[in-house]
Design an enzyme around this catalytic site. Structure first.
Site, PDB file in Angstrom:
ATOM      1  N   ASN A 184      -5.182  -7.042  -2.973  1.00  0.00           N
ATOM      2  CA  ASN A 184      -4.207  -5.950  -2.883  1.00  0.00           C
ATOM      3  C   ASN A 184      -4.588  -4.770  -3.767  1.00  0.00           C
ATOM      4  OD1 ASN A 184      -1.464  -8.335  -2.984  1.00  0.00           O
ATOM      5  ND2 ASN A 184      -2.588  -7.581  -1.216  1.00  0.00           N
ATOM      6  N   ASP A 236       4.625  -3.725   6.735  1.00  0.00           N
ATOM      7  CA  ASP A 236       3.276  -3.833   7.275  1.00  0.00           C
ATOM      8  C   ASP A 236       3.236  -4.556   8.615  1.00  0.00           C
ATOM      9  OD1 ASP A 236       3.874  -6.355   6.520  1.00  0.00           O
ATOM     10  OD2 ASP A 236       2.128  -6.655   5.230  1.00  0.00           O
ATOM     11  N   CYS A 240      -2.679 -35.029  46.695  1.00  0.00           N
ATOM     12  CA  CYS A 240      -4.141 -34.953  46.568  1.00  0.00           C
ATOM     13  C   CYS A 240      -4.656 -36.369  46.745  1.00  0.00           C
ATOM     14  CB  CYS A 240      -4.535 -34.336  45.242  1.00  0.00           C
ATOM     15  SG  CYS A 240      -3.958 -35.277  43.823  1.00  0.00           S
ATOM     16  N   ASP A 297      10.892  -6.951  -1.540  1.00  0.00           N
ATOM     17  CA  ASP A 297       9.589  -7.585  -1.278  1.00  0.00           C
ATOM     18  C   ASP A 297       9.700  -9.057  -1.640  1.00  0.00           C
ATOM     19  OD1 ASP A 297       6.829  -8.086  -0.783  1.00  0.00           O
ATOM     20  OD2 ASP A 297       6.363  -6.038  -1.370  1.00  0.00           O
ATOM     21  N   ARG A 303      -5.743  -0.936  -3.211  1.00  0.00           N
ATOM     22  CA  ARG A 303      -4.863   0.147  -2.756  1.00  0.00           C
ATOM     23  C   ARG A 303      -3.448   0.078  -3.309  1.00  0.00           C
ATOM     24  NH1 ARG A 303      -5.399  -3.858   0.372  1.00  0.00           N
ATOM     25  NH2 ARG A 303      -3.705  -4.735   1.593  1.00  0.00           N
ATOM     26  N   LYS A 340       5.336  -9.567  -6.539  1.00  0.00           N
ATOM     27  CA  LYS A 340       5.117  -8.121  -6.484  1.00  0.00           C
ATOM     28  C   LYS A 340       6.302  -7.367  -7.049  1.00  0.00           C
ATOM     29  CE  LYS A 340       1.821  -7.549  -2.742  1.00  0.00           C
ATOM     30  NZ  LYS A 340       1.560  -6.984  -1.405  1.00  0.00           N
ATOM     31  N   CYS A 398      -3.745  -4.745   8.352  1.00  0.00           N
ATOM     32  CA  CYS A 398      -4.727  -4.285   7.374  1.00  0.00           C
ATOM     33  C   CYS A 398      -5.674  -5.420   7.004  1.00  0.00           C
ATOM     34  CB  CYS A 398      -4.036  -3.760   6.118  1.00  0.00           C
ATOM     35  SG  CYS A 398      -3.200  -2.187   6.380  1.00  0.00           S
ATOM     36  N   GLY A 418       0.806  -1.211   0.000  1.00  0.00           N
ATOM     37  CA  GLY A 418       0.000   0.000   0.000  1.00  0.00           C
ATOM     38  C   GLY A 418       0.839   1.262   0.000  1.00  0.00           C
TER      39      GLY A 418
END
Lengths: 77, 480
Positions: B169, B229, B437, B161, B172, B185, B287, B140
């Site tokens: 995606n 992000d 116990c 990236d 935006r 990307k 996001c 973004g």
């Protein structure tokens, strides 16, 4: 006094802006603490506090004409 | 004619430490020749190999730039002062120490609207061409960043990236198109940037930014841009920027809100000064979880691109030590002053972070490996012998009171399982405690709960509980 909320604090409080009344010459830290008492979920977050668009040390003396802000880090990109 | 040359601080080391040197000359060129004849080191700093004054060296006679007079042929009058003013402040390393590249005719046309702006101009456009900018992420924020930086004529654009374009995606991430869904990307971004401005040299890093590769990657760039992000990568980008001395142009978004600033530890606050610690994992939605208005990263990423360009140009009014808070829903910008934190563990006066760390762990994304203590157990028979030899031994019964009524081991203290953590102080950590116990299951739980809540003494489980005690030691204790 105006209190602004950013990021997730706005969702917790349910408003981006609140008007609250404080006594004359309140210590900022006390005002913040009171807000956190009213919205305890805020305490789960790492919060940043500001008085009049500057970082708050918590010991500023504030009046109803001042503006507080509470916000958190966001990470989206 | 005698004339004084004023030497700037940065160059005095090459001029015998002098701040002023007097020479005999009729023109600026003669004066500088006379100066550099005696100071060979200085010559290298003032002239390029072709014998021309370097672009970033400004020479003034009085208050006039010799470029506006007759250059090195400018005549000097008696009593004139020649000032050498190298560009240092604000310029990036590349522009301060290297020749600026020339523009081609095509570039003159392409950047004409920049060239006629005095604030950019030819010099500025050349600085942009010389600049090396690394953007982390092509999502973004990375989309408008990549597009505007490419359009503006950044010479070298590094892009990091590892992701693949997804249909979701496209709302935006406008650097990618519908045809790119499923593609890397980085490949898609590269195509779009090439189309927009083939002059831009792209250095594509199809990899995840890690503590292993970040420093090596950052050191070759002038400006780092954070378009990631997630918090872990943001701390990594910040730390690597501070450690390599690079400005970090920061932006982040959440639903309708954005934050942007320029972190530059050499001139002010870093990300850790603002946010010393990450929020607990899972508390701040991404996001994908929280949603985001598609235009928002467009605005915030464009602000980042704007600041990148200003940092390269050495402009005034950089978003430095000011955190910009933007609310797209209210359409309101606010600012918060930032200050360097002298106690910042990274860029403060006594830093404790001097290298990159494990950021997933720092952000609590790795489940901490809880070392489960092996459960220590004894049998009922062993316990009987212990009691005889160790009068200080504590025996804690974690059953319920009504069970205690039915059957008990002598000299035991009742603390029901549900109360054991909050009554832990009733057990003496300095002495061994046997926990029991009915059958040994609840007591094992009690030991685990105590240990998880910070109990540090030795706890031993009675195997088989009071039932085993009845079987092995004392048959008068009823079994129920």
């Amino acid at each position: 006094m105006r209190v602004l909320f950013f990021g997730q604090t706005a969702e917790i409080v349910g408003a981006r802006e609140l008007e609250i009344l404080i006594e004359k010459s309140t210590i900022a830290g006390e005002a913040f603490a009171e807000i956190l008492e009213q919205y305890p979920s805020l305490k789960e977050h790492k919060l940043l506090f500001a008085v009049n668009q500057e970082y708050s040390s918590g010991d500023e003396v504030i009046n109803n004409s001042d503006e507080l802000a509470i916000f958190t880090a966001v990470s989206g990109g | 004619m005698s004339v004084t040359i004023v030497i700037p601080t940065a160059l005095r080391q090459f001029a015998g430490g002098n701040s002023e040197i007097e020479v005999e000359a009729g023109t600026v060129g003669e004066a500088l020749n006379s100066l550099t004849a005696n100071h060979a080191e200085l010559k290298k700093h003032l002239y390029n190999d072709a014998g021309q004054l370097r672009n970033f060296v400004n020479v003034y006679v009085g208050d006039e730039d010799i470029r506006d007079l007759d250059g090195t042929d400018t005549e000097i009058k008696k009593g004139d002062e020649i000032l050498i003013i190298p560009a240092i402040a604000g310029g990036t390393a590349a522009t301060a120490t290297e020749e600026l590249p020339n523009l081609t005719n095509e570039e003159y046309s392409r950047y004409s609207r920049h060239l006629i702006l005095p604030e950019v101009g030819l010099e500025g456009q050349k600085k942009l061409k010389a600049a090396r900018v690394l953007t982390i992420g092509t999502g973004g924020l990375g989309s408008p960043l990549g597009l505007y930086l490419a359009a503006a004529g950044i010479g070298t654009l590094g892009v990091v990236d590892f992701d693949v374009v997804d249909e979701s995606n496209l709302q935006r991430q406008i650097i990618h198109g519908t045809k790119d869904v499923g593609r890397a990307k980085i490949a898609s971004a590269q195509d779009r940037i090439n189309d927009l401005n083939p002059n831009v040299k792209i250095e594509a890093f199809e990899t995840r930014l890690t503590s292993e590769n970040a420093l090596e990657l950052f050191k070759d760039f002038d400006v780092i841009v954070d378009g990631t992000d997630n918090f872990a990568t943001r701390y990594l980008v910040n730390d690597a920027s501070v450690l390599t001395g690079k400005p970090n142009v920061y932006g982040s978004i959440f639903r309708f809100e954005g934050q942007a600033t320029v972190f530059d530890a050499t001139r002010g606050a870093c990300y850790r000064c603002l946010y010393p610690e990450p929020p607990p994992p899972g508390l701040v939605p991404s996001c994908a979880e929280g949603g985001v208005l598609g235009v928002l990263p467009g605005i915030v990423g464009t602000i980042q691109a704007n600041e990148v360009i200003k940092v390269i140009l050495g402009a005034e009014g950089i978003l430095l030590n000011r955190l910009l808070l933007f609310d797209a829903w209210k359409m309101r910008f606010r600012e918060l002053k930032l200050k360097k934190n002298p106690n910042c563990p990274l860029c403060g006066e006594n830093p404790t972070i001097t290298g990159l760390i494990d950021y997933e762990e720092f952000c609590g994304l790795k489940q901490p490996v809880v070392e489960e203590k092996p459960l220590e157990e004894i049998t009922a028979t062993e316990l009987k012998n212990w009691i005889e030899t160790n009068p200080n031994l504590q025996i804690i019964d974690v059953r319920e009171p009504h069970e205690f009524e039915i059957a008990k081991i002598p000299n035991t203290k009742l603390i029901p399982l549900g109360e054991v953590v909050k009554r832990a102080h009733e057990i003496n950590e300095r002495e061994t405690a046997i926990i029991h116990c009915k059958g040994g299951v609840r007591s094992a739980k009690a030991i685990k709960a105590l240990q998880e809540n910070g109990y540090n003494g030795r706890l031993i489980n009675l195997k088989g509980g009071i039932t085993a005690w009845s079987d092995e030691v004392d048959s008068s204790v009823p079994k129920y």
